[in-house]
Design a protein around this motif. Sequence first.
Motif, PDB file in Angstrom:
ATOM      1  N   TYR A 183      27.836  25.672 -26.714  1.00  8.41           N
ATOM      2  CA  TYR A 183      28.027  26.490 -25.487  1.00  8.41           C
ATOM      3  C   TYR A 183      27.180  26.373 -24.481  1.00  8.41           C
ATOM      4  O   TYR A 183      27.605  27.069 -23.290  1.00  8.41           O
ATOM      5  CB  TYR A 183      28.224  27.885 -26.213  1.00  8.41           C
ATOM      6  CG  TYR A 183      29.030  28.164 -27.287  1.00  8.41           C
ATOM      7  CD1 TYR A 183      30.690  28.259 -26.799  1.00  8.41           C
ATOM      8  CD2 TYR A 183      28.708  28.232 -28.589  1.00  8.41           C
ATOM      9  CE1 TYR A 183      31.523  28.494 -27.892  1.00  8.41           C
ATOM     10  CE2 TYR A 183      29.649  28.467 -29.584  1.00  8.41           C
ATOM     11  CZ  TYR A 183      31.027  28.696 -29.292  1.00  8.41           C
ATOM     12  OH  TYR A 183      31.840  28.740 -30.311  1.00  8.41           O
ATOM     13  N   LEU A 184      26.124  25.675 -24.428  1.00  5.34           N
ATOM     14  CA  LEU A 184      24.936  25.842 -23.462  1.00  5.34           C
ATOM     15  C   LEU A 184      24.555  24.344 -23.034  1.00  5.34           C
ATOM     16  O   LEU A 184      25.108  23.394 -23.656  1.00  5.34           O
ATOM     17  CB  LEU A 184      23.643  26.532 -23.986  1.00  5.34           C
ATOM     18  CG  LEU A 184      23.700  27.843 -24.715  1.00  5.34           C
ATOM     19  CD1 LEU A 184      22.516  28.329 -24.895  1.00  5.34           C
ATOM     20  CD2 LEU A 184      24.543  28.846 -23.658  1.00  5.34           C
ATOM     21  N   TYR A 185      24.118  24.147 -21.867  1.00  5.16           N
ATOM     22  CA  TYR A 185      23.670  22.996 -21.368  1.00  5.16           C
ATOM     23  C   TYR A 185      22.188  23.172 -20.784  1.00  5.16           C
ATOM     24  O   TYR A 185      22.059  24.240 -20.377  1.00  5.16           O
ATOM     25  CB  TYR A 185      24.636  22.139 -20.655  1.00  5.16           C
ATOM     26  CG  TYR A 185      24.667  22.499 -19.134  1.00  5.16           C
ATOM     27  CD1 TYR A 185      25.791  23.819 -19.041  1.00  5.16           C
ATOM     28  CD2 TYR A 185      24.164  22.426 -18.263  1.00  5.16           C
ATOM     29  CE1 TYR A 185      26.009  24.291 -17.653  1.00  5.16           C
ATOM     30  CE2 TYR A 185      24.011  22.882 -16.743  1.00  5.16           C
ATOM     31  CZ  TYR A 185      25.068  23.811 -16.657  1.00  5.16           C
ATOM     32  OH  TYR A 185      25.340  24.518 -15.439  1.00  5.16           O
ATOM     33  N   LYS A 186      21.708  22.293 -20.650  1.00  3.41           N
ATOM     34  CA  LYS A 186      20.010  22.259 -20.161  1.00  3.41           C
ATOM     35  C   LYS A 186      20.206  21.945 -18.685  1.00  3.41           C
ATOM     36  O   LYS A 186      20.597  20.843 -18.117  1.00  3.41           O
ATOM     37  CB  LYS A 186      19.015  21.257 -20.733  1.00  3.41           C
ATOM     38  CG  LYS A 186      17.819  21.793 -20.788  1.00  3.41           C
ATOM     39  CD  LYS A 186      17.040  21.707 -22.118  1.00  3.41           C
ATOM     40  CE  LYS A 186      15.777  22.496 -21.704  1.00  3.41           C
ATOM     41  NZ  LYS A 186      14.604  21.556 -22.127  1.00  3.41           N
ATOM     42  N   ARG A 203      15.782  25.266 -17.978  1.00  8.56           N
ATOM     43  CA  ARG A 203      16.597  26.399 -18.624  1.00  8.56           C
ATOM     44  C   ARG A 203      17.871  25.730 -19.071  1.00  8.56           C
ATOM     45  O   ARG A 203      18.382  24.747 -18.772  1.00  8.56           O
ATOM     46  CB  ARG A 203      16.788  27.420 -17.321  1.00  8.56           C
ATOM     47  CG  ARG A 203      15.509  27.857 -16.726  1.00  8.56           C
ATOM     48  CD  ARG A 203      15.747  29.175 -15.819  1.00  8.56           C
ATOM     49  NE  ARG A 203      16.094  28.802 -14.708  1.00  8.56           N
ATOM     50  CZ  ARG A 203      16.298  29.697 -13.778  1.00  8.56           C
ATOM     51  NH1 ARG A 203      16.300  31.133 -14.049  1.00  8.56           N
ATOM     52  NH2 ARG A 203      16.613  29.695 -12.487  1.00  8.56           N
ATOM     53  N   TYR A 204      18.447  26.882 -19.926  1.00  6.49           N
ATOM     54  CA  TYR A 204      19.721  26.714 -20.310  1.00  6.49           C
ATOM     55  C   TYR A 204      20.831  27.434 -19.715  1.00  6.49           C
ATOM     56  O   TYR A 204      20.384  28.912 -19.222  1.00  6.49           O
ATOM     57  CB  TYR A 204      19.562  27.103 -21.498  1.00  6.49           C
ATOM     58  CG  TYR A 204      19.200  26.153 -22.720  1.00  6.49           C
ATOM     59  CD1 TYR A 204      19.897  25.077 -23.079  1.00  6.49           C
ATOM     60  CD2 TYR A 204      17.737  25.989 -23.081  1.00  6.49           C
ATOM     61  CE1 TYR A 204      19.479  24.175 -23.904  1.00  6.49           C
ATOM     62  CE2 TYR A 204      17.140  25.472 -23.991  1.00  6.49           C
ATOM     63  CZ  TYR A 204      17.937  24.414 -24.136  1.00  6.49           C
ATOM     64  OH  TYR A 204      17.557  23.396 -25.218  1.00  6.49           O
ATOM     65  N   SER A 205      21.958  26.929 -19.571  1.00  8.12           N
ATOM     66  CA  SER A 205      23.022  27.636 -18.666  1.00  8.12           C
ATOM     67  C   SER A 205      24.086  27.678 -19.581  1.00  8.12           C
ATOM     68  O   SER A 205      24.285  26.705 -20.555  1.00  8.12           O
ATOM     69  CB  SER A 205      23.310  27.095 -17.440  1.00  8.12           C
ATOM     70  OG  SER A 205      24.287  27.714 -16.819  1.00  8.12           O
ATOM     71  N   ILE A 206      25.224  28.594 -19.399  1.00  8.27           N
ATOM     72  CA  ILE A 206      26.605  28.576 -20.350  1.00  8.27           C
ATOM     73  C   ILE A 206      27.401  27.471 -19.856  1.00  8.27           C
ATOM     74  O   ILE A 206      27.454  27.071 -18.488  1.00  8.27           O
ATOM     75  CB  ILE A 206      27.072  29.925 -20.294  1.00  8.27           C
ATOM     76  CG1 ILE A 206      26.099  30.799 -21.066  1.00  8.27           C
ATOM     77  CG2 ILE A 206      28.527  29.918 -21.078  1.00  8.27           C
ATOM     78  CD1 ILE A 206      26.978  32.492 -20.922  1.00  8.27           C
TER      79      ILE A 206
END
Length: 126
Positions: free
Chosen positions: A59-62, A66-69
């Motif tokens: 569900y996330l990516y870097k 930071r990580y974002s949805i």
Amino acid sequence: MQDIVTKEGFPYSFTPSACATCGGKCCTGESGYIYVGKAEMERLADFLKIDVEELKRDYLYKSGYRYSIKERENEGNYECIFYDAAQDGCTVYGARPIQCRTFPFWDYYKTRVEELKRECPGIVDV
Ligand code: SF4
């Protein structure tokens, strides 16, 4: 009681009942970042009954450090991977990140009220 939320320092108010009719404009549209920190990841993972590594993978990516949805793309429009119109919007509402909880009271919009109004039908002038 009147359905109006105000926040000190912001040149607009917000009517939450508008959410019922807008079709999730703040969760869809242009591509954007929805950042999640460590505690938010843990809350989302608990909510989804998965572990944080699965959450990151599915569900996330870097983005930088930071990580974002993740988003889904549909004919040039983007929507948060947790948004589901058939389920009335956010499927992780109880564990949604702070960035989502604090919308539309973001510093970015303090000087961009007209842009915000195009995004959100719940904005009213104070
Ligand atoms: S987590 Fe929920 S509230 Fe936040 S952008 Fe995604 S669908 Fe919308």
